[in-house]
Design an enzyme around this catalytic site. Structure first.
Site, PDB file in Angstrom:
ATOM      1  N   ARG A   1      -6.986 -17.106  -9.163  1.00 46.14           N
ATOM      2  CA  ARG A   1      -7.673 -16.267  -8.188  1.00 46.14           C
ATOM      3  C   ARG A   1      -8.580 -15.258  -8.901  1.00 46.14           C
ATOM      4  NH1 ARG A   1      -3.392 -14.874  -3.503  1.00 46.14           N
ATOM      5  NH2 ARG A   1      -5.331 -14.270  -2.450  1.00 46.14           N
TER       6      ARG A   1
ATOM      7  N   ASP B   1      -6.619 -15.110   6.928  1.00 40.54           N
ATOM      8  CA  ASP B   1      -5.261 -15.643   6.816  1.00 40.54           C
ATOM      9  C   ASP B   1      -4.818 -16.391   8.065  1.00 40.54           C
ATOM     10  OD1 ASP B   1      -4.873 -14.830   4.223  1.00 40.54           O
ATOM     11  OD2 ASP B   1      -3.779 -13.004   4.732  1.00 40.54           O
TER      12      ASP B   1
ATOM     13  N   SER C   1     -13.152  -8.958   5.639  1.00 38.36           N
ATOM     14  CA  SER C   1     -11.791  -8.471   5.927  1.00 38.36           C
ATOM     15  C   SER C   1     -11.766  -6.951   6.055  1.00 38.36           C
ATOM     16  CB  SER C   1     -10.807  -8.935   4.842  1.00 38.36           C
ATOM     17  OG  SER C   1     -10.812 -10.336   4.715  1.00 38.36           O
TER      18      SER C   1
ATOM     19  N   LYS D   1      -7.558 -18.622  -1.951  1.00 32.06           N
ATOM     20  CA  LYS D   1      -6.252 -18.041  -1.641  1.00 32.06           C
ATOM     21  C   LYS D   1      -5.204 -18.715  -2.536  1.00 32.06           C
ATOM     22  CE  LYS D   1      -7.241 -15.053   1.654  1.00 32.06           C
ATOM     23  NZ  LYS D   1      -6.802 -13.652   1.633  1.00 32.06           N
TER      24      LYS D   1
ATOM     25  N   ARG E   1       0.835  -1.208   0.000  1.00 38.87           N
ATOM     26  CA  ARG E   1       0.000   0.000   0.000  1.00 38.87           C
ATOM     27  C   ARG E   1       0.870   1.258   0.000  1.00 38.87           C
ATOM     28  NH1 ARG E   1      -3.001  -3.992   1.826  1.00 38.87           N
ATOM     29  NH2 ARG E   1      -5.293  -3.904   1.853  1.00 38.87           N
TER      30      ARG E   1
END
EC number: 2.5.1.19
Length: 420
Positions: free
Chosen positions: A119, A303, A189, A330, A25
């Site tokens: 994914r 996770d 999340s 994942k 990020r």
């Protein structure tokens, strides 16, 4: 690489690496700021280096200052890439950079690694289509024909991956009218969206959200250069936190107990199971005590599934880990990988659509297929160090987020034999 773990009781003290999520990020925010930014204590692992490599391919000048343990960026120097941009196996890189490339005035081609191809990208692609962007996936390549984004409203599901939403948040300040993002379903999340907002704020961006985070508004505004310090990674710490609960006392530094990171909830789970947990400024200590089963909702901390599952395998009673449906998409199908691994170690496991039910017992050594998934390898590495007689395939996959994981395990007294 295949490794063997002989029986030991690893314990002692380690410092965990910096956060993958914050490093990526920070890189992407700094790349969009006019002027020089410094990323302090970045994680240098496959996923973060993928982001760095893609940004470099887009003309962003990134230099390493080894002495200062930092990366220095000169932002907003984007240019048309000379070739394809390889995202390795990093979903965050592919998704975030798809959005960033969408606002650049040229075509970009992002290449996905083998497991990354599996994914899902469709919700993000559909969201970018709503904004007038030409983007499509051809095999392992995502082709984006970017340009000025004049539309300002977009809607997408919030319950598949927070990364789609974070991607739009990271591009929003550069859109002509900003973005108003509507989430049709409550976000999964959620802490990761809070991490994205925190990063935006570090680079001078103002973002506004509703209480339930289903409405996000980011006006058009410039990113400002910043000195951005990356905190430690709770996700990477989770296997060692579990190890402290099932083996010997373990003191772990470089962990901010006030972090937005979802996976810091691991110490709450361990405490509820009976482990002794102490914490202070930037450290946590976990010591083993008799463990009992837990019912844990992992909706916002998916996770943690592998690390919490191997802890539950050593606890008395039936543990139920819920909110795990998205673990199937994942790096591997983690529900299946955890179930198969624990079953091979003599633990009864029941897979359901959104739950994993684990009957605690006495795990024994086994052959574990990591499926090239770093979190599976690390979790079963921790458990295998305690049981002994355990071999783990594709053990090198830990380089995705924790390149020196096996060396750290050895430094704690783990018996790790490589290339068996």
């Amino acid at each position: 690489m295949k490794i063997r773990l002989d029986k030991s009781l690893p314990g002692g003290e380690i410092a965990v690496p910096s956060s993958k999520s914050y490093t990526i990020r920070g890189l992407i925010a700094a790349a969009q700021a006019n002027g020089q930014s410094r990323i302090i204590s970045p994680l240098a692992a496959d996923d973060t280096l993928a982001s760095r490599q893609v940004l470099s391919g887009l003309g962003i000048d990134i230099n390493t200052d080894a002495e200062a343990e930092s990366w220095q960026l000169t932002g907003n120097t984007f240019k048309k890439p000379a070739g394809n941009l390889f995202c390795r196996e990093s979903a965050a890189t592919l998704r975030f950079m798809s959005a960033v490339c969408a606002r650049l005035p040229f075509e970009c081609r992002l290449l996905a690694g083998h497991s990354l191809m599996r994914r899902p990208m469709l919700p993000l692609i559909q969201a970018l289509h709503q904004l007038g962007i030409e983007i499509e996936t051809r095999g392992n390549t995502t082709v984006i024909k970017g340009g000025e984004i004049t539309r300002s409203k977009v809607s997408l599901p919030g319950n598949i991956s927070s990364q789609y939403v974070s991607a739009l948040m990271l591009m929003a300040p550069a859109c002509k009218s900003g973005l108003e993002i509507h989430l049709a379903t409550p976000p999964a999340s959620l802490p990761y969206l809070k991490m994205t907002k925190q990063t935006l704020e570090s680079f001078g961006i103002k973002a506004y959200t509703s209480i339930d985070w289903q409405e996000i508004s980011i006006p058009p505004q410039p990113y400002l250069p910043a000195r951005y310090r990356v905190e430690g990674d709770w996700s990477s710490a989770s296997s060692f936190l579990a190890l402290g609960a099932i083996a010997a006392p373990l003191f772990i530094s470089n962990l901010d107990t006030e972090s937005f990171q979802a996976d810091r909830i691991m110490i709450k789970f361990l405490s509820e199971m009976g482990a002794e947990v102490e914490s202070g400024q930037n450290w946590v200590k976990v010591s083993p005590k008799p463990l009992t089963a837990i019912q844990a909702d992992l909706t916002h901390s998916i996770d943690l599934l592998p690390a919490l599952a191997i802890t539950a395998a050593c606890a008395k009673g039936q543990s139920i880990l819920s909110g795990v449906r998205q673990a199937r998409i994942k790096e591997s199908n983690r529900i299946r990988a955890v179930s198969q691994g624990l079953s091979a170690m003599g633990i009864n496991v029941t897979e359901e659509d959104d739950r994993l039910i684990i009957e605690g017992g006495m795990p024994r050594g086994a052959e574990i297929d990591s499926l090239g998934d770093h979190r599976i390898a690390m979790a079963f590495g921790a458990l295998g160090a305690v049981t002994g007689e355990t071999c783990i395939s594709e053990a090198e996959c830990v380089s995705k987020t924790y390149p020196d994981f096996w060396q750290k395990l050895e430094s704690l007294g783990g018996k790790v034999i490589k290339d068996v």
